[in-house]
Enzyme design. Structure first.
Site, short mmCIF file in Angstrom:
data_model
loop_
_atom_site.label_atom_id
_atom_site.label_comp_id
_atom_site.label_asym_id
_atom_site.label_seq_id
_atom_site.Cartn_x
_atom_site.Cartn_y
_atom_site.Cartn_z
N ASP A 137 -0.65 -7.45 1.20
CA ASP A 137 -0.03 -6.12 1.33
C ASP A 137 1.49 -6.28 1.47
OD1 ASP A 137 0.30 -3.44 1.62
OD2 ASP A 137 -0.50 -3.31 3.65
N GLY B 269 2.99 6.20 9.05
CA GLY B 269 4.43 6.40 8.80
C GLY B 269 5.25 5.17 9.11
N SER C 70 4.11 2.16 8.36
CA SER C 70 3.72 1.17 7.34
C SER C 70 4.91 0.65 6.57
CB SER C 70 2.75 1.81 6.35
OG SER C 70 1.48 1.80 6.89
N GLY C 71 4.90 -0.62 6.30
CA GLY C 71 5.99 -1.23 5.52
C GLY C 71 7.16 -1.65 6.39
N HIS D 232 0.81 -1.22 0.00
CA HIS D 232 0.00 0.00 0.00
C HIS D 232 0.85 1.27 0.00
CE1 HIS D 232 0.26 0.01 4.53
NE2 HIS D 232 0.22 1.30 4.32
C1 4AZ Z 1 -0.80 3.67 8.77
O1 4AZ Z 1 -1.65 4.51 8.40
C2 4AZ Z 1 -1.10 2.80 9.93
N1 4AZ Z 1 -2.27 0.97 14.39
C3 4AZ Z 1 -0.22 1.80 10.27
C4 4AZ Z 1 -0.51 0.99 11.35
C5 4AZ Z 1 -1.64 1.17 12.06
C6 4AZ Z 1 -2.53 2.17 11.74
C7 4AZ Z 1 -2.26 3.00 10.67
C8 4AZ Z 1 -1.93 0.27 13.22
O2 4AZ Z 1 0.29 3.57 8.17
#
Ligand code: 4AZ
Length: 849
Positions: free
Chosen positions: A703, A797, A799-800, A655
């Site tokens: 993902d 932030g 993520s990944g 994503h």
């Molecule tokens: C995000 O938006 C995100 N609490 C990543 C992890 C979580 C929520 C949002 C989990 O990248």
């Protein structure tokens, strides 16, 4: 912005309306000025000479000299002719000044023209409703084409010369005409604009498109989509305008080279051979394919030899039009192949191939043919009994085109028999509020979305009469699917002593709650009570306990004979020599378990040189504590995290690269060996981004994405940059296992700032059953982790980034999860959801050796 300042001021703002013709005019003016200047200068010199002469003569003459005047004039002229020298110092200096001024102005103008302006080409496509295609329209030299071109160009000129962008608009050129299989002709035009960089926003794609659309909308009548553009009946819905600053370079600069070709399939079903090969240098080919009006084009690509770099330098792009219009892309081939064939079908009787390749020997081979249009409504009324036939996507096994639909009808012989559809790589789920990415299905008036998966599913229609309608929803061509159909007993879809999975599969009742995902969606493993640790001979072999590295039975019987070679199943560890053992966490645990020792090869991963054996609720990490942690920046902004998994490859979340803009590797930079933002030990550009082909942007299933670095970090940095180990497909983690989530994401849900120091938080693996109670259905490619209070979590932030878990024996760290999603951040009883990396072990292996 610098350009804006230069372009926006004084003299140059006057020049904003100039183009090359204006430049020519300027040249003429300056030339005239030069002539005038020189002339007046000569006169000035003459005047001086005359004045001097007169004074001299007057001072000499005391008597009236009327009668002698004519004579004196002649004398004077003679004298002047004698004295005036155009190459004297004064004249040469004046001439030089004029030339220098001329040169400077020309250079400025040229500089302004090319630096402050851009020539932008817009490709436009629309349908003229009341004109039928005639063969002469194929020949651009024909009178018919020329007359149509003039007609259309005049209309388009009128539209744009009276619009807000009239000063930037230069002219339009009709590129092609093609027949539209549903009536009328399709018109392809280039529109050329000269856009001052400071006014770039006024010549945006949408702005230019809206002008054309607005000119028609005003004359829309009778609720049809056809209106009048001056005297042209144009289909409003068919208008596509695509602007691209690169178009000029990619298309115009090379057109006319050998690699441009128009090819025709004049007979139905006859394959026309296609190939493009470049021995060296850059290749840029533009191939237009035509079929007979009323037919479609079936294109097969048999082999392609290109560099895999996300279509940045090397690509074969297949368009469903005669021009490189972005929204008409059917497919982009960015990776080489030679052992399989990919085939595509157009929606009309034309196709356009753009093949580009960087230096080296590159090329592709294939063929194309004219095929008839499949009738949209295929109604197959069947008396389905056993699996007796297939329903297939349109033009199976080719990729099916974006605009398509099919209907099927079924009748079963008895009211207690319904229809079962067994798909091989596709599943149907009830449609929620979001739309569908890979096909809408209407089955007996209920809506479903289709998506691609890597396992079999069975969809049951509990009715003896069914109407199934499939409608393509993807913008690109989608891969083919097929489903085998059969009747089934509505009251008892599975035979006795079988369990019905949510995927529709029937599994033996003994497979329920055995710790193994037999259903492919874990529906057999939820709401299971933990099996009793009855350590007798029948129970210690339960997959929940056996060979998982934990001594569950006092006598250790559950961990015995784990390296004995046994038949391979989905809970055995496969060695490189294809022999299987029962030890689940054999990989890189420091013990040689396979006879070929393959379980301990490539284990230069997961070691932390430093760190305590100890985000939202996190703490500052130490230097080099998480040596696989990567910070991914898009156009200079922190966007996502990633993990180092080899010298060349990073693993992240799909994503993070979910839009066309974000999937371009060029704006991305990966920072490695970094604790404090801005202080990396190493950084690299990204060569290639591989997003999982089944990534579903709506459900976040699959993902996962691989990133290939352009440069690898030097050995000298191996104390601060280290890959993390990838778990094998059967590696087990249990609920309650302690893992760490790390990243530079927000420290709480409402924060606007991100921390500059890498944050770490310890979280626990949450069982799939508990997580499903919180979030509803989750795919088996997801794993949850958090703490009950919610105080420790990943956030925006992160993520990944990695969810790193230590292996109990061996002490290596494994990448068990990738930060994927969650509801908010740090909320009680809403754990973070991670991509379950073990499910992708073989997918990763396809790329990372
Ligand atoms: C995000 O938006 C995100 N609490 C990543 C992890 C979580 C929520 C949002 C989990 O990248």
């Amino acid at each position: 912005m610098q350009n804006f300042k230069v372009c926006g001021y004084g003299f140059f703002s006057v020049l904003l309306v100039f183009d090359l013709r204006s430049l020519l005019l300027l040249f003429v003016i300056i030339f005239a000025y030069f002539l005038c200047c020189c002339k007046s200068h000569i006169y000035l010199s003459m005047a001086k000479v005359i004045y001097f002469e007169v004074a001299t003569v007057d001072s000499k003459l005391a008597k009236p000299l009327n009668h002698r005047r004519p004579k004196r004039k002649t004398k004077l002229r003679k004298k002047y002719r004698k004295k005036f020298n155009p190459w004297n110092f004064q004249n040469v200096a004046a001439l030089s000044i004029v030339l220098v001024v001329f040169f400077v102005i020309s250079m400025w103008t040229l500089l302004w023209y090319f630096v402050c302006n851009s020539v932008v080409f817009f490709a436009a496509l629309f349908r003229i409703a009341n004109v039928e295609f005639i063969p002469e329209y194929r020949q651009k030299e024909s009178r018919e084409f020329a007359s149509m071109a003039q007609n259309i160009e005049v209309v388009v000129n009128n539209v744009y010369r009276k619009s807000a962008v009239s000063k930037m608009y230069k002219h339009s050129v009709l590129s092609d005409l093609s027949s539209n299989n549903d009536g009328g002709i399709l018109v392809y035009i280039w529109m050329i604009f000269v856009v001052p960089k400071a006014k770039k926003q006024y010549a945006c794609e949408d702005c230019v498109g809206v002008i054309l659309k607005d000119s028609i909308q005003t004359s829309l009548v009778n609720r049809t989509s056809v209106g009048y553009l001056y005297d042209l009946p144009v289909d409003f819905d068919s208008i596509v305008v695509n602007g691209n600053f690169i178009l000029r370079k990619d298309y115009f600069m090379v057109i006319g080279f050998k690699c441009s070709n128009d090819l025709y399939a004049e007979q139905q079903g006859v394959n026309i051979y296609l190939s493009a090969t470049a021995s060296s240098g850059k290749t840029n080919c533009h191939i237009k394919l035509f079929a007979l009006p009323g037919f479609l084009i079936h294109l097969s690509i048999e082999s392609i030899d290109i560099e895999a770099n996300d279509c940045v330098e090397d690509a074969l792009i297949v368009y469903d039009s005669l021009m490189p219009i972005r929204s008409k892309v059917l497919y982009k081939i960015c990776e080489p192949f030679n052992s399989s064939t990919m085939s595509f079908v157009s929606t009309g009787n034309v196709m356009y191939l753009s093949f580009k390749a960087s230096l080296g020997k590159k090329g592709f081979t294939g063929n194309f043919a004219a095929i008839p249009q499949e009738r949209n409504n295929i109604l197959a009324t069947q008396n389905a009994l056993d699996y007796e036939g297939y329903i297939k996507s349109p033009y199976f096994p080719s990729f099916y085109p974006p605009k398509c639909n099919c209907t099927w009808g079924f009748r079963t012989p008895r009211t207690n028999l319904g229809i079962a559809l067994k798909f091989y790589n596709y599943e149907l789920k009830e449609k929620g509020l979001k739309g569908c990415d890979h096909g809408w299905w209407k089955i007996n008036e209920k809506m479903y979305c289709g998506s691609y998966v890597d396992y079999q599913t069975i969809f049951y229609i509990a009715s003896s009469k069914s109407e199934i309608e499939f409608q393509c929803s993807s913008k690109l061509s989608d891969p083919a699917f097929k489903a085998q159909y059969a009747s089934y007993n509505i009251n008892k879809p599975c035979p006795g002593d079988h369990f019905l999975c949510s995927t529709g599969l029937c599994i033996e009742i003994s497979q329920r709650c055995n710790g193994v995902d037999d259903c492919n969606d874990e529906s057999d493993e939820v709401f299971c009570s933990t099996p009793l640790k009855v350590c007798d001979s029948s129970n210690y072999q339960h997959p929940y306990f056996a060979c998982n590295g934990i001594r569950d039975c006092e006598d250790g019987a559950d961990e015995m004979n784990c390296t004995m070679v046994v038949p391979c199943t989905n809970i055995t560890y496969k060695c490189k020599n294809n022999m299987c053992i029962r030890k689940r966490n054999a990989k890189c645990d420091g013990v040689s378990d396979c006879l070929d020792n393959s379980d301990e090869s490539n284990c230069g991963c997961g070691s932390k040189s430093q760190g305590k054996s100890r985000i939202v609720g996190g703490a500052n990490a130490d230097d080099a504590e998480w040596p696989w942690q990567v910070s991914l920046h898009f156009s200079g902004t922190l966007y996502c995290g990633a993990s180092v998994i080899s010298k060349e490859w990073l693993l992240s979340a799909a994503h993070c690269f979910g839009t066309e803009k974000l999937s371009d590797p060029r704006p991305w930079l990966a920072y490695l060996g970094m604790r404090v933002q801005g202080n990396p030990k190493f950084f690299s550009e990204i060569r290639r981004i591989v997003v999982h082909e089944y990534y579903n942007s709506r459900s976040f299933d699959y993902d996962i994405a691989l990133l290939q670095l352009k440069n690898t970090w030097p050995k000298s940095l191996s104390s601060v940059i280290q890959p993390i180990c990838i778990p094998s497909i059967i590696q087990s983690v249990q609920s309650g296992d302690k893992c760490w989530v790390t990243g530079w994401g927000k420290k709480s849900e409402g924060d606007s700032e991100s921390p500059s120091i890498l944050q770490e938080a310890e979280v626990e693996i949450v069982s799939q059953t508990v997580c499903r109670m919180r979030y509803g259905p989750l795919s088996s490619r997801m794993i949850c982790a958090g703490v009950a209070s919610g105080k420790k979590d990943a956030c925006r932030g992160d993520s990944g980034g990695p969810l790193s878990c230590p292996e109990k024996s061996g002490g290596k760290w494994f990448l068990i999860g990738i930060v994927s999603w969650g509801v908010g951040c740090g909320r009680p009883n809403l754990p973070g959801v991670y991509t379950r990396v073990s499910k992708f072990a073989s997918w990763i292996q396809n790329y990372v050796v």
